[in-house]
Design a protein around this motif. Structure first.
Motif, PDB file in Angstrom:
ATOM      1  N   ARG A  56       0.799  -1.224   0.004  1.00  0.00           N
ATOM      2  CA  ARG A  56      -0.149   0.108  -0.093  1.00  0.00           C
ATOM      3  C   ARG A  56       0.830   1.269   0.107  1.00  0.00           C
ATOM      4  N   ALA A  57       2.009   1.037   0.542  1.00  0.00           N
ATOM      5  CA  ALA A  57       2.910   2.223   0.601  1.00  0.00           C
ATOM      6  C   ALA A  57       3.312   2.653  -0.864  1.00  0.00           C
ATOM      7  N   THR A  58       3.384   1.550  -1.773  1.00  0.00           N
ATOM      8  CA  THR A  58       4.080   1.624  -3.145  1.00  0.00           C
ATOM      9  C   THR A  58       2.935   1.954  -3.998  1.00  0.00           C
ATOM     10  N   CYS A  59       1.713   1.390  -3.925  1.00  0.00           N
ATOM     11  CA  CYS A  59       0.689   1.335  -4.893  1.00  0.00           C
ATOM     12  C   CYS A  59      -0.510   2.329  -4.251  1.00  0.00           C
ATOM     13  N   ALA A  60      -1.278   2.826  -5.179  1.00  0.00           N
ATOM     14  CA  ALA A  60      -2.362   3.631  -5.128  1.00  0.00           C
ATOM     15  C   ALA A  60      -3.538   2.775  -4.644  1.00  0.00           C
ATOM     16  N   ALA A  61      -3.800   1.541  -4.906  1.00  0.00           N
ATOM     17  CA  ALA A  61      -4.754   0.813  -4.221  1.00  0.00           C
ATOM     18  C   ALA A  61      -4.306  -0.803  -4.556  1.00  0.00           C
ATOM     19  N   VAL A  62      -4.657  -1.342  -3.393  1.00  0.00           N
ATOM     20  CA  VAL A  62      -4.578  -2.848  -3.277  1.00  0.00           C
ATOM     21  C   VAL A  62      -5.603  -3.796  -2.852  1.00  0.00           C
ATOM     22  N   GLU A  63      -5.816  -4.678  -3.874  1.00  0.00           N
ATOM     23  CA  GLU A  63      -7.110  -5.336  -3.926  1.00  0.00           C
ATOM     24  C   GLU A  63      -6.560  -7.005  -3.976  1.00  0.00           C
ATOM     25  N   ALA A  64      -6.425  -7.787  -2.669  1.00  0.00           N
ATOM     26  CA  ALA A  64      -5.678  -8.792  -2.555  1.00  0.00           C
ATOM     27  C   ALA A  64      -6.893  -9.956  -2.057  1.00  0.00           C
ATOM     28  N   HIS A  65      -7.140 -11.058  -2.752  1.00  0.00           N
ATOM     29  CA  HIS A  65      -7.968 -11.984  -2.419  1.00  0.00           C
ATOM     30  C   HIS A  65      -7.188 -13.395  -2.078  1.00  0.00           C
ATOM     31  N   THR A  66      -7.497 -14.110  -0.931  1.00  0.00           N
ATOM     32  CA  THR A  66      -6.953 -15.403  -0.836  1.00  0.00           C
ATOM     33  C   THR A  66      -7.552 -16.437  -1.462  1.00  0.00           C
ATOM     34  N   THR A  67      -6.752 -17.465  -2.010  1.00  0.00           N
ATOM     35  CA  THR A  67      -7.294 -18.666  -2.715  1.00  0.00           C
ATOM     36  C   THR A  67      -7.665 -19.847  -1.933  1.00  0.00           C
ATOM     37  N   PHE A  92      -6.762 -20.547 -10.352  1.00  0.00           N
ATOM     38  CA  PHE A  92      -6.489 -19.070 -10.192  1.00  0.00           C
ATOM     39  C   PHE A  92      -7.544 -18.101 -10.410  1.00  0.00           C
ATOM     40  N   HIS A  93      -8.811 -18.784 -10.142  1.00  0.00           N
ATOM     41  CA  HIS A  93     -10.160 -17.994 -10.354  1.00  0.00           C
ATOM     42  C   HIS A  93     -10.510 -17.275  -9.275  1.00  0.00           C
ATOM     43  N   ALA A  94     -10.657 -16.114  -9.109  1.00  0.00           N
ATOM     44  CA  ALA A  94     -11.262 -15.577  -8.017  1.00  0.00           C
ATOM     45  C   ALA A  94     -12.416 -14.594  -8.245  1.00  0.00           C
ATOM     46  N   PRO A  95     -13.763 -15.037  -7.941  1.00  0.00           N
ATOM     47  CA  PRO A  95     -14.837 -14.031  -8.400  1.00  0.00           C
ATOM     48  C   PRO A  95     -14.767 -12.516  -8.178  1.00  0.00           C
ATOM     49  N   ARG A  96     -14.350 -12.333  -6.640  1.00  0.00           N
ATOM     50  CA  ARG A  96     -14.384 -11.145  -6.234  1.00  0.00           C
ATOM     51  C   ARG A  96     -13.224 -10.305  -6.990  1.00  0.00           C
ATOM     52  N   ARG A  98     -12.073 -10.712 -10.185  1.00  0.00           N
ATOM     53  CA  ARG A  98     -12.806 -10.510 -11.309  1.00  0.00           C
ATOM     54  C   ARG A  98     -13.938  -9.519 -11.240  1.00  0.00           C
ATOM     55  N   ASP A  99     -14.483  -9.333 -10.453  1.00  0.00           N
ATOM     56  CA  ASP A  99     -15.519  -8.289 -10.529  1.00  0.00           C
ATOM     57  C   ASP A  99     -14.909  -6.888  -9.890  1.00  0.00           C
ATOM     58  N   TRP A 100     -13.951  -6.597  -9.147  1.00  0.00           N
ATOM     59  CA  TRP A 100     -13.233  -5.669  -8.929  1.00  0.00           C
ATOM     60  C   TRP A 100     -12.523  -4.947 -10.202  1.00  0.00           C
ATOM     61  N   VAL A 101     -11.964  -6.103 -10.982  1.00  0.00           N
ATOM     62  CA  VAL A 101     -10.982  -5.781 -11.934  1.00  0.00           C
ATOM     63  C   VAL A 101     -12.088  -5.138 -13.290  1.00  0.00           C
ATOM     64  N   ALA A 102     -13.455  -6.019 -13.419  1.00  0.00           N
ATOM     65  CA  ALA A 102     -14.314  -5.568 -14.499  1.00  0.00           C
ATOM     66  C   ALA A 102     -14.986  -4.129 -14.028  1.00  0.00           C
ATOM     67  N   ARG A 103     -14.993  -3.927 -12.830  1.00  0.00           N
ATOM     68  CA  ARG A 103     -15.577  -2.334 -12.404  1.00  0.00           C
ATOM     69  C   ARG A 103     -14.704  -1.428 -12.790  1.00  0.00           C
ATOM     70  N   GLY A 104     -13.140  -1.654 -12.545  1.00  0.00           N
ATOM     71  CA  GLY A 104     -12.475  -0.481 -12.719  1.00  0.00           C
ATOM     72  C   GLY A 104     -12.275  -0.307 -14.316  1.00  0.00           C
ATOM     73  N   LEU A 105     -12.314  -1.371 -15.068  1.00  0.00           N
ATOM     74  CA  LEU A 105     -12.265  -1.322 -16.428  1.00  0.00           C
ATOM     75  C   LEU A 105     -13.407  -0.652 -17.301  1.00  0.00           C
ATOM     76  N   ALA A 106     -14.715  -0.795 -16.532  1.00  0.00           N
ATOM     77  CA  ALA A 106     -15.771  -0.223 -17.137  1.00  0.00           C
ATOM     78  C   ALA A 106     -15.764   1.143 -16.889  1.00  0.00           C
ATOM     79  N   ALA A 107     -15.121   1.461 -15.804  1.00  0.00           N
ATOM     80  CA  ALA A 107     -15.165   2.851 -15.292  1.00  0.00           C
ATOM     81  C   ALA A 107     -14.117   3.733 -16.202  1.00  0.00           C
TER      82      ALA A 107
END
Length: 417
Positions: A56-67, A92-96, A98-107
């Motif tokens: 988080r000190a390096t990135c503007a945002a971090v979205e991490a999901h356990t597998t 390596f499929h993680a629905p949450r 995937r949804d976070w990425v989709a929202r960011g790309l759609a915006a």
């Protein structure tokens, strides 16, 4: 607001304590100097979440999901199995995420997307974006399908068919992914050439960015406490010890090479250093002259005080960090041809390359006997010239920046000449 980059990674890229995470972390850290980076990643070890503050000190945002653990990931892969698709994608499929990425790309939030490994390509492929999509770059790292092909060649019974299917379907997916991204890279010129041999249509879209080594961290002049406390010459192998290529490498060395070394007048010992040793690896400690440490806080003392580092890998893709790190520490390296591939060094001057038991024994005893006094210093000089991250990552910048296409086309013309 500056340029914003979506960086996707199949494993949380910190701490950089094993192969894929080392490359991912250095790329992320480098890109964060000129981009506002949003990191989306998967976490296979919940303990790694303790390091999220660094990210988080390096990135503007971090979205991490356990597998989940391996059993959960394997179950997910089987549940999502489809004809013609590799099991890797389900693993390596993680629905949450995937949804976070989709929202960011759609915006329309991103100016560019960097997907680290083919497993992250599906998160981007087919996603909706307003207007022109952001520039998309895929780091295949290595030709992963070839690893599964090697697994199949050495397997028996039903697993031979499972690995062969994974190799076949993953290659087909890798080809589709490269076609869907603006540019794709691999870990070395040799790995790029291998992919071109398998997928000639991909050649105009491919480049490479060599692996590097942190020369400040792996500093040959820094003093480390000696973990061996004297005794016979020490040979060391470092790596994650639940990874099949590493298991096969140390098993071969311990069972085939060490018996011959134990007959020598000055008999070296073999230290296997790395996290998560399997039962098969732990059992090797029952053999004469073989020691298994398990996880250690820092591998550098074990490398720095070794007489030589060995990398007898039979299955290897890309550039081996264990080889670069030992060379950077000024320690003589004895590598198999597979482990040497992609390393910018001269065999015989910068490291020794040995194949088979007899060659490996001869190379080890030559180092133990003092026949190559300048090998360690030459190895350090070689990686300083060819594998300094500050140098290798310069090839990454034009992939994502303005005017990329023209500069990359010129670079590819040179690479394929």
């Amino acid at each position: 607001m500056g340029r914003r980059l979506l960086f996707l990674c199949h494993r949380i890229p910190f701490p950089p304590d094993k192969g894929d995470k080392i490359r991912a972390w250095h790329m992320l850290e480098h890109l964060a100097k000129s981009w506002e980076v949003e990191l989306g990643c998967l976490v296979d070890d919940p303990a790694d979440l303790d390091h999220a503050a660094t990210l988080r000190a390096t990135c503007a945002a971090v979205e991490a999901h356990t597998t989940g653990n391996r059993a959960q990931a394997a179950g997910r892969a089987l549940l999502r199995a489809r004809p013609g698709l590799p099991l890797t994608l389900g693993w390596f499929h993680a629905p949450r995420l995937r949804d976070w990425v989709a929202r960011g790309l759609a915006a329309g939030r991103y100016d560019a997307v960097f997907a680290y490994s083919s497993a992250m390509a599906p998160y981007v492929m087919g996603a909706r974006t307003p207007g022109a999509p952001p520039r998309r770059v895929l780091d295949l790292v290595d030709v992963d399908s070839e690893k599964w092909l090697a697994y199949a060649a050495g397997a028996r019974g039903p697993m031979r068919q499972v690995w062969a299917r994974e190799a076949r379907t993953l290659l087909a997916f890798e080809r589709r992914a490269v076609a869907a991204f603006d540019r794709s890279i691999l870990v070395s010129r040799q790995e790029r050439q291998r992919f071109v041999e398998l997928a000639p249509e991909a050649a105009p879209r491919l480049d490479w960015v060599d692996n590097g080594v942190d020369l400040a961290r792996f500093d040959a002049t820094r003093r480390h406490p000696n973990p061996y406390a004297g005794g016979p010459p020490a040979l060391v192998f470092t790596g994650t010890m639940d990874y099949r290529p590493n298991i096969e490498a140390v098993s071969w060395f311990a069972r085939e090479v060490m018996p011959a070394l134990q007959t020598q007048r000055v008999a070296p010992v073999f230290h296997i250093v790395g996290a998560n040793p399997t039962e098969a690896v732990r059992a090797l400690a029952r053999l004469p002259g073989v020691y298994v440490s398990g996880s250690v806080a820092d591998t550098r003392p074990y490398i720095a005080h070794a007489t030589a580092a060995v990398a007898p890998l039979r299955i290897a893709r890309g550039i081996q960090n264990k080889v670069l790190e030992a060379m950077a520490l000024g320690v003589p390296v004895i590598a198999s041809p597979e482990a040497f591939e992609g390393v910018r060094a001269l065999p015989g001057r910068d490291l020794l390359v040995a194949e088979g038991v007899a060659e490996t024994v001869h190379a080890v005893m030559a180092v133990v006997g003092g026949a190559h006094p300048g090998l360690g210093a030459a190895g350090r000089a070689a990686v300083a010239r060819g594998h300094d991250w500050a140098v290798t990552l310069r090839r990454l910048d034009p992939l994502l920046g303005p005017g990329t296409a023209a500069r990359m086309d010129a670079g590819l013309a040179e690479a394929t000449a």
